[in-house]
Motif scaffolding. Sequence first.
Motif: not given
Length: 193
Positions: A88-94
């Motif tokens: 989820w963190f990578k998804h939001v960060k991108q």
Amino acid sequence: MLKIFDVLISLLMLINSFIYKLKVRVESSRFFYFFKPLDTDIYIASYMKSGTTLTQVMLFEILNKKNLDYSNINDVSPFLDDSRSDSWFKHVKQWRTNKNITYLQYEDVVTDLGAAAEKLADFIGVELTEEQKAQVVERCRFDRMKKEEKKYSPKPNFSNFIREGRTGSGKQNFSDEQQQLFLHLSNKHFKNC
């Protein structure tokens, strides 16, 4: 004999699930191959089970003030399953680096549907009257969407697709240790965002 039957049923269910996922991948691949984006296209980029369908319905209601009938939301607002195993963190960060974007937090949306509708309408340049806003809120209410769940499910006979319509279940489902880990990872991933 009963155990063999149970195993066969489980295998059939597994095969059916695999075929469905393969079909979705093929359809998505075909769509992406022929898809030509327009400058006016609107994308909803969300992580699974974080209000995607609610946002689809809200956006459709804002943009289509007259003809609001559809058999399934995906007929009028296609859901492109580009699911990956990323966190989820990578998804939001991108998405955080994109400037032509608006953020809706699920907690804010379910707390005040009217304010969320106004924020979304402002972002896409649509003026909502109070009557139109009330209609959007009415059609996005949890109890209404739950009652008409088949209109929102990505596949037939998907039960409990519209789950709870409330926030805070993470605190109930995660231990204190898991919550601390989430906060730690949030700080780590979003420190410079």
